[in-house]
Design an enzyme around this catalytic site. Structure first.
Site, mmCIF file in Angstrom:
data_model
loop_
_atom_site.group_PDB
_atom_site.id
_atom_site.type_symbol
_atom_site.label_atom_id
_atom_site.label_comp_id
_atom_site.label_asym_id
_atom_site.label_seq_id
_atom_site.Cartn_x
_atom_site.Cartn_y
_atom_site.Cartn_z
ATOM 1 N N VAL A 74 0.802 -1.221 0.000
ATOM 2 C CA VAL A 74 0.000 0.000 0.000
ATOM 3 C C VAL A 74 0.839 1.277 0.000
ATOM 4 C CG1 VAL A 74 -2.039 -1.095 0.993
ATOM 5 C CG2 VAL A 74 -0.339 -0.025 2.498
ATOM 6 N N ASN A 105 -5.702 -0.331 7.346
ATOM 7 C CA ASN A 105 -5.034 -0.752 8.561
ATOM 8 C C ASN A 105 -3.528 -0.569 8.440
ATOM 9 O OD1 ASN A 105 -5.076 -1.906 11.167
ATOM 10 N ND2 ASN A 105 -4.470 -3.853 10.320
ATOM 11 N N TYR A 119 7.547 11.372 14.403
ATOM 12 C CA TYR A 119 6.518 10.333 14.560
ATOM 13 C C TYR A 119 5.184 10.962 14.951
ATOM 14 C CZ TYR A 119 4.119 6.256 16.552
ATOM 15 O OH TYR A 119 3.211 5.280 16.844
ATOM 16 N N ALA A 161 4.263 14.113 14.626
ATOM 17 C CA ALA A 161 3.773 14.987 13.549
ATOM 18 C C ALA A 161 3.031 14.178 12.494
ATOM 19 C CB ALA A 161 4.931 15.753 12.920
ATOM 20 N N LYS A 170 1.453 11.311 12.958
ATOM 21 C CA LYS A 170 0.187 10.863 13.543
ATOM 22 C C LYS A 170 -0.829 11.998 13.570
ATOM 23 C CE LYS A 170 1.214 6.639 14.221
ATOM 24 N NZ LYS A 170 0.529 5.591 13.485
ATOM 25 N N ILE A 191 -2.706 -2.527 21.277
ATOM 26 C CA ILE A 191 -3.604 -3.666 21.129
ATOM 27 C C ILE A 191 -2.771 -4.949 21.169
ATOM 28 C CG2 ILE A 191 -5.325 -4.739 19.625
ATOM 29 C CD1 ILE A 191 -6.103 -1.950 20.792
#
Length: 191
Positions: free
Chosen positions: A62, A88, A110, A112, A114, A143
């Site tokens: 992707v 995902n 990292y 920035a 997000k 998770i």
């Protein structure tokens, strides 16, 4: 209840973890699911088909824009449409819960990235809502995926450190995220 009956759904990162559990949830809800991963998810799709669900594997990187375009073109040519897509790709590694909405020392690039994803999601949601297209982001935190389990196995103190920052006092389960994703893509979340 088959909330996704006759829907065509694409789930990236579907070879394991949140992506796989989400693909399973969509299939069980009645959708035809295209399981997408850089690692061929043929076994995972085959398992769903053997259980009576509609699923197909599609290998795609992707990060390759042309490959993604070809994949979407293939889905539309094969099924006539694409009703729901779960991207995902890029789900955070178990380093910092809620990095998407907070900040952490020494992780400017990292964080920035997000924050940019959240801003892009909000803007796209506004831009496309009048066309009946819903765009949402889920910020799952940490998770208990196979990747998280491996990191915890290598560093037994990591889980205790991660849980310290989680109000629920435990790591999340992939099923909990899959349920939220399924609901957001269902008619029940149309507003």
């Amino acid at each position: 209840m088959k909330t996704m009956n006759e829907k065509v759904t694409m789930v990236t990162g579907a070879a394991a973890g949140i992506g796989l559990v989400s693909a399973e949830a969509f299939a069980k809800a009645g959708a035809t699911v295209v399981l997408v991963d850089i690692n061929e998810p043929k076994e995972q799709a085959g398992k769903l088909v053997s259980e009576g669900y509609k699923a197909v594997a599609y290998r795609c990187d992707v990060s390759d824009t042309q490959a993604v375009k070809e994949m979407i073109d293939w889905i539309v040519a094969t099924y006539g449409r694409l009703d729901a897509a779960l991207n995902n790709a890029g789900i955070q590694t178990p380093q910092r819960p809620m990095a998407e909405i907070t900040g952490f020392p020494g992780q400017a690039a990292y964080i920035a990235c997000k924050h940019a994803v959240i801003g892009l999601t909000r803007t796209a949601a506004i831009d496309y809502s009048a066309k009946g297209i819903r765009i949402n982001a889920i910020c799952p935190g940490v998770i208990r995926t196979p990747m998280a389990e491996e990191l915890i196995r290598r560093n037994p103190d990591l889980e205790k450190e991660l849980v310290r920052d989680i109000p629920a006092g435990r790591l999340g389960k992939p099923e909990e995220i899959a349920n939220a994703v399924l609901w957001l893509c269902s008619p029940q979340a149309s507003f």
